[in-house]
Design an enzyme around this catalytic site. Structure first.
Site, PDB file in Angstrom:
ATOM      1  N   GLU A 118       9.658   2.090  11.055  1.00 26.30           N
ATOM      2  CA  GLU A 118      10.691   3.081  10.745  1.00 26.30           C
ATOM      3  C   GLU A 118      10.017   4.443  10.843  1.00 26.30           C
ATOM      4  O   GLU A 118       9.184   4.767  10.002  1.00 26.30           O
ATOM      5  CB  GLU A 118      11.189   2.805   9.307  1.00 26.30           C
ATOM      6  CG  GLU A 118      12.450   3.495   8.972  1.00 26.30           C
ATOM      7  CD  GLU A 118      13.522   3.145   9.963  1.00 26.30           C
ATOM      8  OE1 GLU A 118      13.970   4.084  10.639  1.00 26.30           O
ATOM      9  OE2 GLU A 118      13.890   1.967  10.093  1.00 26.30           O
TER      10      GLU A 118
ATOM     11  N   LYS B  67       0.853  -1.190   0.000  1.00 29.94           N
ATOM     12  CA  LYS B  67       0.000   0.000   0.000  1.00 29.94           C
ATOM     13  C   LYS B  67       0.892   1.245   0.000  1.00 29.94           C
ATOM     14  O   LYS B  67       1.479   1.602   1.007  1.00 29.94           O
ATOM     15  CB  LYS B  67      -0.921   0.039   1.224  1.00 29.94           C
ATOM     16  CG  LYS B  67      -1.841   1.260   1.212  1.00 29.94           C
ATOM     17  CD  LYS B  67      -1.992   1.800   2.614  1.00 29.94           C
ATOM     18  CE  LYS B  67      -2.223   3.273   2.786  1.00 29.94           C
ATOM     19  NZ  LYS B  67      -1.858   4.244   1.828  1.00 29.94           N
TER      20      LYS B  67
ATOM     21  N   GLU C  35       9.662  16.681  15.254  1.00 30.47           N
ATOM     22  CA  GLU C  35      10.010  16.577  13.833  1.00 30.47           C
ATOM     23  C   GLU C  35       9.087  17.495  13.027  1.00 30.47           C
ATOM     24  O   GLU C  35       7.858  17.321  13.055  1.00 30.47           O
ATOM     25  CB  GLU C  35       9.853  15.125  13.374  1.00 30.47           C
ATOM     26  CG  GLU C  35      10.343  14.914  11.958  1.00 30.47           C
ATOM     27  CD  GLU C  35      10.209  13.457  11.512  1.00 30.47           C
ATOM     28  OE1 GLU C  35       9.152  12.846  11.761  1.00 30.47           O
ATOM     29  OE2 GLU C  35      11.159  12.949  10.905  1.00 30.47           O
TER      30      GLU C  35
ATOM     31  N   CYS D 159      13.423  11.645   6.821  1.00 25.00           N
ATOM     32  CA  CYS D 159      13.488  11.357   8.258  1.00 25.00           C
ATOM     33  C   CYS D 159      14.922  11.488   8.749  1.00 25.00           C
ATOM     34  O   CYS D 159      15.152  11.565   9.942  1.00 25.00           O
ATOM     35  CB  CYS D 159      12.863  10.021   8.596  1.00 25.00           C
ATOM     36  SG  CYS D 159      13.496   8.702   7.627  1.00 25.00           S
TER      37      CYS D 159
HETATM   38  C1  UN1 Z   1      13.853   8.667   4.747  1.00 25.59           C
HETATM   39  O1  UN1 Z   1      13.947   9.876   4.805  1.00 25.59           O
HETATM   40  O2  UN1 Z   1      12.801   8.102   5.179  1.00 25.59           O
HETATM   41  O3  UN1 Z   1      19.754   8.322   4.101  1.00 25.59           O
HETATM   42  C2  UN1 Z   1      14.849   7.800   4.104  1.00 25.59           C
HETATM   43  C3  UN1 Z   1      18.950   8.960   3.444  1.00 25.59           C
HETATM   44  C4  UN1 Z   1      18.189   8.270   2.341  1.00 25.59           C
HETATM   45  C5  UN1 Z   1      16.947   7.651   2.850  1.00 25.59           C
HETATM   46  C6  UN1 Z   1      16.091   8.513   3.700  1.00 25.59           C
HETATM   47  N1  UN1 Z   1      19.039   7.271   1.727  1.00 25.59           N
HETATM   48  O4  UN1 Z   1      18.750  10.132   3.644  1.00 25.59           O
END
Ligand code: UN1
Length: 501
Positions: free
Chosen positions: A250, A175, A386, A284
């Site tokens: 995550e 999804k 965040e 993230c």
């Molecule tokens: C994310 O922001 O969920 O290391 C992943 C990084 C990328 C992945 C980010 N390769 O910033």
């Protein structure tokens, strides 16, 4: 005319059972509709899970190197389509062209890497404490995996999940985020073209409240991998926990960059610009906090603000653009709410930005000015939560240990970085930073696919994305221990001599 996209269930392209649809827009120009997509519900999920469950019985028995061959074919096809799909990432999600193509590249890298894992799904051979007995461990698939992915890496994150799930022998109900459904479909089409057997990979479009919930509640979904907010992660845990399905979360980050008094400041500025404003801060791993040694604080801040002011906002397809739009109106509202808190509650200093961007080419999109906040204290809300936008908080520190305390004072623990030339500082920081990923003299973003990705504290629940044996392979398999006794006797471990008179 917008493209009409469909679900992919049991090897067929189909509309939702209800026939309902929703639209996907270009966040740089909301007049542009990218596609019309099925708004599915639990009935579509039911069909997808049934297909996945049936397909599992054959797919798990396909030799892993052969499953890897399919992934290799996916990699080759994706490589040929990189430009086309990369441009759709740009149009549907908004990040600039170079990054959008990088998103697809990350998926290509993952496909080649996981194709190879098909020949490396190693277990161990173990010495038994008993004579004439062998023990081996094998990695076995879990079953039907529900994969729920975000919009910020609309190809790469699905690739992180789908490819290892498949090479390990699981089947999948996928999804994608409802903000980036079109590019997700383009990605699934590659698997279809590569000849994936029916039911092994299924795609169901729609919203979390309908499709996501139905996946999480379905008793035949034995594993779930989710990337997104901690609030939704908690919901995943609530629904998967009681029915003992494996769930891999995550979630957020409040990543820090520490700049010591001996750092190369120009390098640090470049690293902070990339970490803070790359992907419009919507990673993230974004470097949303910069903790600077008091001796170099003012000089750093001046250079950092000057560099941020040079960044050009615009449509990501335009090659001069440095920063694309935020993904949606909700995202703009969220960032704006934090700006209001920064002004009225935290009372920090706005060095630049702080509002929705206006001007030529910007009025039809969700553009937000790159924002740097100074005089931020560790307890301030903008330094704790965040924001997921182009906002960086700058904090002052007295020494390394104070900096590390600030760094670790947040609920999240994804990535962290330190700029220093002092080898002791670097090693102490690497040891003390409470994060899953540490960078020395570089940004907090840009993890590579063959290294395990994930974090501690409220960022995750102990599983890793990407990476091999210690990462994704562990996430998508169970361990089975096989004991073979060829002594011709019923031998008992632990020295038990039961039965002997
Ligand atoms: C994310 O922001 O969920 O290391 C992943 C990084 C990328 C992945 C980010 N390769 O910033």
């Amino acid at each position: 005319m917008p493209v009409h996209y469909q679900n992919y269930i049991n090897g067929k392209w189909v509309d939702s059972v209800s026939g309902k649809t929703f639209k996907s827009f270009n966040p740089a120009n909301t007049d542009e509709i990218i596609g019309v997509v099925p708004a599915s519900d639990h009935r579509d999920v039911y069909h997808a899970v049934r297909a996945a469950k049936k397909a599992f019985e054959q797919w798990r028995l396909v030799p892993a190197p052969k499953r890897g061959d399919l992934l290799f074919e996916v990699a080759e096809r994706l490589k040929k389509e990189k430009e086309r799909i990369g441009d759709i990432v740009c149009k549907e999600m908004g990040k600039v062209k170079k990054e959008s193509h990088g998103d697809v590249q990350e998926a290509i890298d993952m496909a080649y890497y996981m194709a190879g894992e098909g020949r490396r799904l190693f277990g161990d051979t173990v010495h038994s404490e008993l004579p004439n007995k062998d023990i081996k461990t094998v990695r076995v698939p879990i079953g039907v995996f529900g994969l729920i992915t975000p919009w910020n890496f609309p190809v790469a994150i699905p690739a992180w999940k789908i490819l290892p799930a498949l090479v390990c022998g699981n089947t999948v109900v996928f999804k994608p985020a409802s903000l980036t459904p079109c590019v997700a479909t383009e990605f699934v089409k590659i698997f279809d073209d590569a000849g994936i057997p029916p039911g092994v990979l299924n795609l169901v479009h729609g919203f979390g409240t309908d499709v996501g919930e139905a996946i999480l509640k379905h008793p035949d979904v034995r594993g779930v991998s989710f990337t997104g907010s901690a609030a939704v992660g908690r919901r995943v845990a609530e629904l998967c926990g009681p029915r003992f399905a494996k769930f891999c979360l995550e979630m957020g980050g409040k990543n820090v960059i520490i700049i010591m008094d001996d750092a190369d400041l120009d390098l640090a500025v470049e690293g902070c610009i990339w970490a803070g404003f790359g992907t419009t801060g919507q990673r993230c791993t974004a470097g949303s906090r910069v903790v600077v040694h008091k001796k170099v604080h003012d000089e750093f801040l001046k250079k950092f603000v000057a560099a941020a002011k040079k960044l050009k906002l615009g449509d990501g397809l335009d090659k001069d653009t440095d920063i694309g739009p935020l993904v949606s109106q909700d995202a703009v509202d969220k960032v704006q709410r934090y700006m209001d808190i920064a002004k009225s509650k935290d009372k920090v200093t706005f060095m630049c930005g702080g509002k929705k961007a206006k001007g030529k080419g910007l009025d039809k999109g969700y553009f937000f000015e790159p924002t740097i906040l100074a005089n931020v204290k560790p307890h301030h809300i903008v330094a704790q939560e965040e924001i997921f936008g182009p906002v960086v908080s700058v904090l002052k520190t007295n020494d390394l240990y104070d900096a590390l305390e600030i760094a670790n004072s947040v609920q999240y623990g994804l990535s962290a970085s330190i700029f220093t030339k002092n080898i002791q500082y670097a090693h102490i920081a690497a040891r003390e930073l409470q994060t899953g990923i540490v960078y020395i003299n570089t940004s907090t973003i840009g993890a590579e696919v063959h290294t395990p990705f994930g974090g501690v504290k409220n960022t995750g629940n102990g599983h890793r994305e990407a990476g091999g044996q210690g990462g994704a392979i562990e996430t998508y398999t169970e361990m089975k221990v096989i004991n073979v006794d060829y002594s011709g006797k019923i031998q008992k471990a632990q020295g038990i001599d039961w039965g002997k008179k």
